[in-house]
Design an enzyme around this catalytic site. Structure first.
Site, mmCIF file in Angstrom:
data_model
loop_
_atom_site.group_PDB
_atom_site.id
_atom_site.type_symbol
_atom_site.label_atom_id
_atom_site.label_comp_id
_atom_site.label_asym_id
_atom_site.label_seq_id
_atom_site.Cartn_x
_atom_site.Cartn_y
_atom_site.Cartn_z
ATOM 1 N N GLY A 7 -9.527 -19.340 15.205
ATOM 2 C CA GLY A 7 -9.387 -19.756 14.004
ATOM 3 C C GLY A 7 -9.072 -21.691 13.693
ATOM 4 O O GLY A 7 -9.149 -22.458 14.971
ATOM 5 N N GLY A 9 -8.439 -23.053 10.078
ATOM 6 C CA GLY A 9 -7.434 -23.655 9.529
ATOM 7 C C GLY A 9 -7.247 -24.764 9.854
ATOM 8 O O GLY A 9 -7.155 -25.602 11.154
ATOM 9 N N ALA A 140 0.531 -29.590 9.936
ATOM 10 C CA ALA A 140 -0.967 -29.852 10.481
ATOM 11 C C ALA A 140 -0.917 -31.360 10.523
ATOM 12 O O ALA A 140 -1.920 -32.453 11.180
ATOM 13 C CB ALA A 140 -1.863 -29.306 10.065
ATOM 14 N N LYS A 191 11.295 -17.501 7.357
ATOM 15 C CA LYS A 191 11.375 -19.322 6.754
ATOM 16 C C LYS A 191 10.840 -19.752 5.774
ATOM 17 O O LYS A 191 10.851 -20.569 4.786
ATOM 18 C CB LYS A 191 11.623 -20.405 8.028
ATOM 19 C CG LYS A 191 9.960 -20.239 8.746
ATOM 20 C CD LYS A 191 9.211 -21.110 8.014
ATOM 21 C CE LYS A 191 8.186 -20.568 9.150
ATOM 22 N NZ LYS A 191 6.493 -22.346 8.715
ATOM 23 N N ARG A 273 2.924 -25.025 1.898
ATOM 24 C CA ARG A 273 1.895 -24.103 1.822
ATOM 25 C C ARG A 273 3.399 -22.999 0.650
ATOM 26 O O ARG A 273 2.709 -22.866 -0.761
ATOM 27 C CB ARG A 273 0.706 -23.545 2.079
ATOM 28 C CG ARG A 273 1.393 -22.830 3.356
ATOM 29 C CD ARG A 273 -0.194 -22.272 4.088
ATOM 30 N NE ARG A 273 -0.679 -23.340 5.083
ATOM 31 C CZ ARG A 273 -0.950 -23.638 5.251
ATOM 32 N NH1 ARG A 273 -2.270 -21.998 5.621
ATOM 33 N NH2 ARG A 273 -1.581 -24.359 6.319
ATOM 34 N N ASN A 274 4.245 -22.851 1.539
ATOM 35 C CA ASN A 274 4.560 -21.558 0.673
ATOM 36 C C ASN A 274 5.791 -22.567 -0.490
ATOM 37 O O ASN A 274 5.874 -21.369 -1.199
ATOM 38 C CB ASN A 274 5.998 -20.718 2.158
ATOM 39 C CG ASN A 274 5.005 -19.916 2.716
ATOM 40 O OD1 ASN A 274 4.251 -19.028 2.433
ATOM 41 N ND2 ASN A 274 4.594 -20.723 3.447
#
Length: 346
Positions: A7, A9, A140, A191, A273-274
């Site tokens: 990954g 990202g 991040a 969450k 982002r959520n």
């Protein structure tokens, strides 16, 4: 111990930064050869955390996931849950033999409605004692800025969990260990759903007072699901420390960072982002339009459906999560949905 990362990202890039800041050589799967060539030339990920420069002498890139896995002792899986099966299904069934898996996946595999460890057991016969997670409130972007953060490493093999966590200890990252494999994963999934709800509330122009009550009730709802699904010791105010402060083991404490802490930061942070996805839904965007506008995956979208189906067996009281699911999947309007939520908050 040789680490491989599947990954690339923002979170995969942050994990690579942590490991290489400790001078560990890593194997790193990046899907596109052109991105690999760009990374080698510029010393940063061309698409994520582009202000983070790497010592490319510590990076062994490959566009073959199988090659990265074969060359690594610990395989860090850090891809969105909706893409896991597509990437791993093509690999040989014995590819993970003798490997330790460190999951940084904060989602349930859609359509299958199972956690990553359950998928790996079914398809690759990975035993639970070789499966570990790295989860907690850790954006991040803050890792890239080297702002102090805490991550929880979880595994039923206490010695191996501590050994893996040791490689992540830096001046800006404190590792904590526990053994609650299922609890930390379900908390990480839930969450994200509640963060979408917090974003919807913001988009609907509810204030901070309401948001605090919504998150408090969401925390209680999450704890209820964990208890109902068989997670033990989901309590507040009873922290059990084991070991030295530098290498401590926390048994299970719901107020700890990997449970309540991750819920809070995901619901409140502008990096979430959520929350961003939910805010767009609250402002009137359709799900499809909101997805197109975002450059990253909002794990809570698929998770809301997965957890709705999983809870049919668990049978926990989850009116907030269920209403968010209906807003995202059943056409319930955000305004009507939050009228329902208003009536269940205490």
């Amino acid at each position: 111990m040789k680490f491989g990362i599947i990954g690339s990202g923002s979170w995969g890039t942050a994990i690579a930064k942590i490991l290489t800041d400790n001078k560990n050589q890593i194997n790193w799967w990046i899907r596109s050869d052109s991105n690999i060539n760009s990374f080698k030339k510029r010393r940063y990920n061309p698409h994520y955390l582009s202000n983070t420069l790497f010592d490319t002498g510590l990076l062994n890139f490959s566009s073959s996931a199988g090659e990265v896995i074969e060359k690594s002792d610990v395989v860090v899986i850090v891809i969105p849950s909706s893409f896991v099966a597509d990437i791993l299904n093509a690999l040989p069934a014995d590819i993970f033999n003798g490997k330790k898996i460190l999951s940084a996946v904060k989602g349930v595999l859609p359509e299958k409605n199972i956690l990553l460890n359950e998928y790996l057991k079914r398809h690759f016969d990975v035993e639970l004692n070789n499966y570990f997670t790295v989860l907690g409130p850790c954006h991040a972007e803050e890792i890239a800025a080297e702002k102090l953060s805490y991550l929880t490493f979880t595994g039923i093999d206490e010695k191996a969990t501590k050994e893996i966590s040791f490689y992540f200890k830096t001046p800006y990252l404190n590792p904590v260990c526990n053994s609650d494999i299922y609890g930390v994963q379900y908390a990480a999934v839930l969450k994200n759903i509640y963060a979408i709800g917090a974003g919807i509330a913001h988009g609907l122009e509810y204030g901070d007072n309401f948001l605090s009550v919504l998150i408090a009730n969401s925390a209680d709802e999450m704890a209820g699901f964990l208890r109902k699904s068989g997670i033990e010791n989901v309590v507040v105010g009873s922290i059990e420390h084991h070991g030295s402060p530098e290498n401590q083991q926390i048994r299970t404490n719901y107020a700890a960072s990997v449970y309540l802490g991750d819920l809070l930061v995901t619901c409140y942070s502008l990096f979430s982002r959520n929350r961003t996805f939910g805010n767009m839904i609250g402002k009137g965007y359709s799900v499809q339009t909101a997805q197109l506008e975002m450059s990253m995956v909002a794990e809570g979208y698929n998770a809301s459906k997965c957890m709705f189906l999983i809870n049919k067996k668990v049978k926990a009281e989850m009116p907030i999560a269920e209403t968010i699911y209906k807003i995202l999947w059943n056409g319930l309007t955000p305004a009507d949905g939050f009228e329902i939520i208003e009536n269940v908050l205490v």
